[in-house]
Design a protein around this motif. Structure first.
Motif, mmCIF file in Angstrom:
data_model
loop_
_atom_site.group_PDB
_atom_site.id
_atom_site.type_symbol
_atom_site.label_atom_id
_atom_site.label_comp_id
_atom_site.label_asym_id
_atom_site.label_seq_id
_atom_site.Cartn_x
_atom_site.Cartn_y
_atom_site.Cartn_z
ATOM 1 N N ALA A 136 -3.395 -15.717 8.061
ATOM 2 C CA ALA A 136 -2.562 -14.627 8.575
ATOM 3 C C ALA A 136 -3.020 -14.222 9.970
ATOM 4 C CB ALA A 136 -2.617 -13.429 7.630
ATOM 5 N N PHE A 137 -4.347 -14.161 10.149
ATOM 6 C CA PHE A 137 -4.909 -13.783 11.448
ATOM 7 C C PHE A 137 -4.541 -14.833 12.504
ATOM 8 C CE2 PHE A 137 -8.472 -12.728 14.352
ATOM 9 C CZ PHE A 137 -8.294 -11.352 14.392
ATOM 10 N N LEU B 233 -6.609 0.898 2.814
ATOM 11 C CA LEU B 233 -6.140 1.990 3.674
ATOM 12 C C LEU B 233 -7.093 2.201 4.844
ATOM 13 C CD1 LEU B 233 -4.828 4.472 0.957
ATOM 14 C CD2 LEU B 233 -3.546 2.873 2.384
ATOM 15 N N ALA B 234 -8.401 2.050 4.578
ATOM 16 C CA ALA B 234 -9.381 2.174 5.660
ATOM 17 C C ALA B 234 -9.176 1.047 6.676
ATOM 18 C CB ALA B 234 -10.792 2.144 5.091
ATOM 19 N N ALA B 235 -8.933 -0.163 6.166
ATOM 20 C CA ALA B 235 -8.693 -1.309 7.052
ATOM 21 C C ALA B 235 -7.445 -1.060 7.893
ATOM 22 C CB ALA B 235 -8.524 -2.585 6.226
ATOM 23 N N LEU B 236 -6.437 -0.484 7.247
ATOM 24 C CA LEU B 236 -5.191 -0.163 7.946
ATOM 25 C C LEU B 236 -5.458 0.772 9.124
ATOM 26 C CD1 LEU B 236 -1.951 0.633 6.044
ATOM 27 C CD2 LEU B 236 -2.588 2.101 7.920
ATOM 28 N N GLY B 237 -6.277 1.810 8.857
ATOM 29 C CA GLY B 237 -6.614 2.756 9.918
ATOM 30 C C GLY B 237 -7.331 2.085 11.078
ATOM 31 N N ASN C 194 -1.147 -6.438 3.882
ATOM 32 C CA ASN C 194 -2.145 -7.360 4.435
ATOM 33 C C ASN C 194 -1.537 -8.317 5.446
ATOM 34 O OD1 ASN C 194 -4.481 -6.482 3.215
ATOM 35 N ND2 ASN C 194 -4.141 -7.689 1.363
ATOM 36 N N THR C 195 -0.347 -8.854 5.128
ATOM 37 C CA THR C 195 0.281 -9.787 6.059
ATOM 38 C C THR C 195 0.557 -9.100 7.388
ATOM 39 O OG1 THR C 195 1.362 -10.885 4.193
ATOM 40 C CG2 THR C 195 2.196 -11.417 6.366
ATOM 41 N N ALA C 196 1.181 -7.927 7.328
ATOM 42 C CA ALA C 196 1.531 -7.221 8.565
ATOM 43 C C ALA C 196 0.281 -6.914 9.388
ATOM 44 C CB ALA C 196 2.284 -5.937 8.237
ATOM 45 N N LEU C 197 -0.754 -6.359 8.704
ATOM 46 C CA LEU C 197 -1.960 -5.935 9.436
ATOM 47 C C LEU C 197 -2.695 -7.115 10.061
ATOM 48 C CD1 LEU C 197 -3.526 -3.147 7.254
ATOM 49 C CD2 LEU C 197 -2.427 -2.954 9.492
ATOM 50 N N LEU C 198 -2.829 -8.212 9.303
ATOM 51 C CA LEU C 198 -3.602 -9.341 9.826
ATOM 52 C C LEU C 198 -2.849 -10.054 10.936
ATOM 53 C CD1 LEU C 198 -5.064 -10.489 6.459
ATOM 54 C CD2 LEU C 198 -6.380 -9.758 8.446
#
Lengths: 139, 161
Positions: B17-18, B140-144, A93-97
């Motif tokens: 985080a965003f 995983l869907a969010a990752l994609g 989550n940290t990496a993606l956000l």
């Protein structure tokens, strides 16, 4: 070329490694202390590398505008925030956000600078990222 | 502070985080300016130097007395102090790859892939002493989605990132 590909992917892995390590340090100390050690140790390592390889202070280096030196202090907040977040929301989550936030803010910054970008592609990218962010919240 | 193994992340944490990603854009922008006048090594070196000073100032301002309370995690192992080495090596690697045929966009895209693969392993096995987390289907869907969106943005030539 194969070596370049390996290096670029390894650089990404190392971004994750340092965030993970700093996150562990922050659990025993605090996020800001973890960020302090990250910067001090990195500074020593880069000084050593610069002294060995040469060219640490290239000619004209100090002619950059003073505002450019704010990158360092911003980095302190960035590393502290990452160290605080990673034990709470996890590495994925940290990496993606952070990546998502970087991309979206990069597109916005480019709009202000009117730098070249293919607008339909970057807009679609922003939509996909925001959809992904929303999805991390759903069960 | 313990790290709660909550399944559903707090929205404020996600927002933080965003927003942190936005800080990264600013940082890359400023460091790029330093790199333009000097080089990549100089940019990273001086950013680490000014960062160290800034951290000392912040620690002085925010100093609290709660000493000796290390919570359930105890003393940090020695390796936990070496995260900065990893960051320094990152700078050297990317300084090489942006000047290779990969250029900036290739460096960013491959770096993204490296980060995601590592973070999946880090959560799966709780690497470097952090909690284990198993991804849900939605993660995983969010990752994609986020990866696809990021790749599009990188290929669209957004220069700041």
């Amino acid at each position: 070329m194969t070596l370049s590909i390996l290096f670029a992917a390894l650089a990404g892995v190392l971004v994750g490694v340092s965030r993970q390590i700093n996150g562990r340090l922050s659990l025993s100390t605090s996020p800001l202390i973890a960020s302090f050690w990250n910067h001090l140790v990195g500074f020593v390592a880069l000084t050593a590398a610069g002294l060995v390889a040469g060219g640490l202070i290239p000619p004209g280096a100090f002619e950059a505008p003073w505002l450019a030196y704010f990158g360092g202090p911003i980095g302190v907040v960035f590393v502290a925030a990452g160290s605080w977040l990673i034990p709470r929301i996890g590495a994925v989550n940290t990496a993606l956000l952070v990546i998502g936030g970087q991309m979206v803010s990069g597109v916005i910054l480019d709009l202000f600078r009117s730098a070249s970008q293919t607008l339909w592609a970057s807009s679609l990218g922003v939509i996909l990222i925001l959809a992904g962010v929303v999805l991390t919240r759903r069960r | 502070m313990t790290a709660p193994a909550i399944h559903r992340p707090n929205p404020l944490h996600l927002l933080a985080a965003f927003g942190t990603g936005g800080l990264l854009t600013l940082m890359v922008h400023f460091n790029g300016e330093l790199g333009l006048h000097g080089n990549a090594l100089f940019a990273s070196w001086s950013a680490h130097g000014t960062g160290t000073v800034a951290a000392i100032v912040l620690l002085g301002l925010l100093h609290r007395r709660s000493r000796g309370d290390r919570g359930p995690y105890g003393r940090a192992p020695l390796w936990a102090y070496l995260g900065g080495i990893s960051g320094a090596v990152t700078v050297m690697l990317t300084a090489i790859t942006v000047n290779s045929p990969l250029a900036l966009s290739g460096t960013l895209a491959l770096g993204l892939a490296g980060q995601v693969v590592f973070s999946l392993a880090a959560d799966r096995w709780g690497l470097f002493g952090l909690p284990v987390r198993r991804p849900r289907m939605n993660d995983l869907a969010a990752l994609g989605l986020i990866l696809a969106g990021s790749t599009l943005i990188i290929l669209s030539g957004a220069g700041a990132i």
